[in-house]
Design a protein around this motif. Structure first.
Motif, mmCIF file in Angstrom:
data_model
loop_
_atom_site.group_PDB
_atom_site.id
_atom_site.type_symbol
_atom_site.label_atom_id
_atom_site.label_comp_id
_atom_site.label_asym_id
_atom_site.label_seq_id
_atom_site.Cartn_x
_atom_site.Cartn_y
_atom_site.Cartn_z
ATOM 1 N N UNK A 104 0.838 -1.194 0.000
ATOM 2 C CA UNK A 104 0.000 0.000 0.000
ATOM 3 C C UNK A 104 0.875 1.248 0.000
ATOM 4 N N UNK A 105 0.493 2.270 -0.792
ATOM 5 C CA UNK A 105 1.282 3.512 -0.724
ATOM 6 C C UNK A 105 0.491 4.672 -0.153
ATOM 7 N N UNK A 106 -0.845 4.501 -0.030
ATOM 8 C CA UNK A 106 -1.645 5.651 0.416
ATOM 9 C C UNK A 106 -2.868 5.214 1.197
ATOM 10 N N UNK A 126 -3.882 10.068 12.900
ATOM 11 C CA UNK A 126 -2.818 10.167 11.886
ATOM 12 C C UNK A 126 -1.478 9.688 12.457
ATOM 13 N N UNK A 127 -1.169 10.147 13.649
ATOM 14 C CA UNK A 127 0.104 9.764 14.272
ATOM 15 C C UNK A 127 0.227 8.240 14.400
ATOM 16 N N UNK A 128 -0.844 7.633 14.881
ATOM 17 C CA UNK A 128 -0.812 6.177 15.100
ATOM 18 C C UNK A 128 -0.724 5.437 13.763
ATOM 19 N N UNK A 129 -1.434 5.926 12.765
ATOM 20 C CA UNK A 129 -1.381 5.284 11.445
ATOM 21 C C UNK A 129 0.032 5.384 10.877
ATOM 22 N N UNK A 130 0.623 6.557 11.018
ATOM 23 C CA UNK A 130 1.971 6.774 10.476
ATOM 24 C C UNK A 130 2.982 5.871 11.183
ATOM 25 N N UNK A 131 2.757 5.711 12.476
ATOM 26 C CA UNK A 131 3.670 4.856 13.235
ATOM 27 C C UNK A 131 3.542 3.392 12.782
ATOM 28 N N UNK A 132 2.295 2.977 12.518
ATOM 29 C CA UNK A 132 2.052 1.583 12.121
ATOM 30 C C UNK A 132 2.502 1.330 10.681
ATOM 31 N N UNK A 133 2.344 2.338 9.818
ATOM 32 C CA UNK A 133 2.672 2.170 8.394
ATOM 33 C C UNK A 133 3.522 3.355 7.942
ATOM 34 N N UNK A 137 1.579 7.020 2.614
ATOM 35 C CA UNK A 137 1.256 8.446 2.657
ATOM 36 C C UNK A 137 -0.183 8.627 3.146
ATOM 37 N N UNK A 138 -0.384 9.648 3.966
ATOM 38 C CA UNK A 138 -1.720 9.892 4.510
ATOM 39 C C UNK A 138 -2.366 11.056 3.763
ATOM 40 N N UNK A 139 -3.355 10.711 2.954
ATOM 41 C CA UNK A 139 -4.158 11.749 2.269
ATOM 42 C C UNK A 139 -5.471 11.809 3.042
ATOM 43 N N UNK A 140 -5.685 12.882 3.771
ATOM 44 C CA UNK A 140 -6.814 12.846 4.701
ATOM 45 C C UNK A 140 -7.561 14.173 4.770
ATOM 46 N N UNK A 141 -8.839 14.061 4.975
ATOM 47 C CA UNK A 141 -9.756 15.158 5.293
ATOM 48 C C UNK A 141 -10.043 16.079 4.096
ATOM 49 N N UNK A 142 -11.305 16.398 3.960
ATOM 50 C CA UNK A 142 -11.720 17.386 2.963
ATOM 51 C C UNK A 142 -11.561 18.781 3.576
ATOM 52 N N UNK A 160 -4.364 24.243 12.471
ATOM 53 C CA UNK A 160 -4.858 22.865 12.284
ATOM 54 C C UNK A 160 -3.992 22.119 11.271
ATOM 55 N N UNK A 161 -3.726 22.763 10.145
ATOM 56 C CA UNK A 161 -2.912 22.091 9.120
ATOM 57 C C UNK A 161 -1.505 21.821 9.643
ATOM 58 N N UNK A 162 -0.959 22.776 10.395
ATOM 59 C CA UNK A 162 0.393 22.554 10.962
ATOM 60 C C UNK A 162 0.392 21.314 11.844
ATOM 61 N N UNK A 163 -0.642 21.202 12.668
ATOM 62 C CA UNK A 163 -0.659 20.067 13.601
ATOM 63 C C UNK A 163 -0.888 18.748 12.847
ATOM 64 N N UNK A 164 -1.758 18.784 11.856
ATOM 65 C CA UNK A 164 -2.008 17.560 11.079
ATOM 66 C C UNK A 164 -0.761 17.150 10.299
ATOM 67 N N UNK A 165 -0.052 18.141 9.762
ATOM 68 C CA UNK A 165 1.175 17.824 9.009
ATOM 69 C C UNK A 165 2.237 17.252 9.940
ATOM 70 N N UNK A 166 2.300 17.825 11.111
ATOM 71 C CA UNK A 166 3.230 17.310 12.146
ATOM 72 C C UNK A 166 2.901 15.842 12.468
ATOM 73 N N UNK A 167 1.595 15.518 12.401
ATOM 74 C CA UNK A 167 1.159 14.146 12.721
ATOM 75 C C UNK A 167 1.308 13.197 11.532
ATOM 76 N N UNK A 168 1.645 13.743 10.341
ATOM 77 C CA UNK A 168 1.891 12.846 9.208
ATOM 78 C C UNK A 168 1.064 13.126 7.966
ATOM 79 N N UNK A 169 0.235 14.168 7.991
ATOM 80 C CA UNK A 169 -0.594 14.480 6.814
ATOM 81 C C UNK A 169 0.274 14.846 5.607
#
Ligand code: SF4
Length: 389
Positions: A104-106, A126-133, A137-142, A160-169
């Motif tokens: 999987x790539x995304x 996001x953080x937990x997903x990034x840690x597991x995989x 790449x995490x493409x998330x949220x409209x 919000x975007x800064x925090x999501x990007x920090x978490x792996x977005x």
């Protein structure tokens, strides 16, 4: 269409000139589908040769509980409804891990606007997903969800975007666009994110280095002029930021499954038909012709069926998303035999069978792997298969 106008439009396309709003409306008024396909295929080939991009992704919908009731949506559930669900963080990770062996790539993550889930839940997932995989790449949220996060957190979209990007977005998703024109939008969209906020949030994402897809939901109560208006707004924003990766026309769907409990959540179903395959091909072609500053146009095969997805490659499309698993937002497969899942091999053969060369990509449209060209008919004939052993 008037022969003179047809020639004029053709000349513009072959000269690479930008098409106007009037040109777009004239193209939609044409009943010459083959001609539209030829023009769009010319542009598609100039930009992408015979390559067709695809990716290997999984859709995750963390919750179907939604505060809004958009008129076209059968995914939404209200709190307490029998099949309303919200995943715990560990459940989301377990679902994603089910596809670990598919390289999987995304992960593509979109959700309802849950009335009580706290904002903190989302960066944590996001953080937990990034840690597991870590390689996925995490493409998330409209943009609609990001605006919802502003409301429930009291933070700005910037924070919000800064925090999501920090978490792996890695990218927002392109949803929530539907049709931007208020004449239509006011009848179908029930949340508060309209063109002004949708474009504000994508502009902001682009300014932070994220690249994002864009969409349009067509084939419900809009007219072709609304589709032209929609792509012109996107074209203008793309001129400004250059941050869109792709344009995806999404075919409005009737509800084939979710009304099984007797509740019709798609409230415009009774007054609408879905866009015909010919209308979809026209929409792909005109979009390709209008969006001269977009590299890619995608056919989301789940919404069109596989044969039309193949044919769309001759009508301006050069991207087929993806090896989707469990697509739930509009339906769980349909009544016409469209599967719910395609694996990498299925996609490769679908693309070869249509006469194109597959290229696996990642979320940012970087090449993951190039594959060989399809075997031509002449080659197949020169080494015929033994039918009778
Ligand atoms: S389209 Fe999205 S925001 Fe609208 S009702 Fe459905 S889930 Fe909620």
């Amino acid at each position: 269409m008037d022969v003179g106008l047809k020639r004029e439009l053709e000349q513009k396309v072959y000269a690479g000139e930008r098409l106007s709003r009037e040109d777009g409306e004239a193209l939609y008024a044409s009943d010459d589908l083959a001609w539209l396909g030829r023009l769009a295929h010319h542009v598609r080939t100039e930009k992408n040769g015979d390559r067709v991009m695809f990716n290997v992704n999984r859709h995750l919908n963390l919750t179907n509980v939604c505060s809004a009731s958009c008129a076209y949506c059968s995914f939404q559930r209200k709190p307490g409804e029998k099949d309303a669900y919200t995943m715990r963080v560990e459940q989301a990770v377990a679902k994603a891990l089910e596809m670990k062996d598919e390289q999987l790539t995304e992960l593509h993550i979109v959700n309802g606007l849950h009335p009580t889930l706290p904002w903190r839940y989302y960066p944590r997932v996001l953080k937990e997903l990034k840690q597991a995989l870590p390689n996925v790449k995490l493409k998330a949220f409209t943009a609609t969800e990001v605006q919802w996060f502003e409301k429930i957190s009291g933070l700005t979209a910037d924070a919000i975007l800064d925090e999501l990007m920090e978490a792996g977005l890695e990218s927002l998703t392109g949803g929530g666009a539907e049709i931007f024109d208020w004449e239509v939008r006011q009848h179908i969209v029930d949340h508060a994110c309209h063109w002004e906020d949708w474009s504000r949030i994508h502009r902001l994402a682009h300014s932070k280095g994220l690249r994002t897809p864009s969409t349009m939901l067509y084939g419900h109560i809009e007219e072709p002029r609304h589709r032209v208006d929609h792509v012109l707004r996107l074209r203008e924003l793309q001129d400004e930021t250059g941050g869109f990766t792709v344009f995806i026309p999404l075919r409005y769907q009737h509800d084939f499954h979710d009304s099984a409990d007797g509740k019709i959540r798609n409230r415009i179903q009774a007054q609408t038909t879905m866009a015909s395959p010919a209308e979809s091909l026209k929409t792909f072609a005109v979009s390709r012709l209008m969006l001269d500053n977009f590299d890619h146009v995608k056919c989301f095969w789940v919404m069109h069926g596989l044969s039309l997805a193949q044919l769309s490659l001759n009508f301006g499309v050069d991207d087929l998303d993806g090896s989707v698993v469990e697509y739930k937002i509009t339906h769980d497969a349909d009544s016409y035999g469209t599967p719910n899942t395609m694996h990498r091999d299925d996609l490769l053969h679908l693309i070869w069978d249509a006469g194109f060369t597959p290229v696996e990509r990642d979320t940012r449209y970087q090449v993951v792997k190039e594959y060989g060209a399809p075997v031509s008919m002449a080659e197949r004939r020169s080494e015929p298969q033994q039918v009778w052993a």
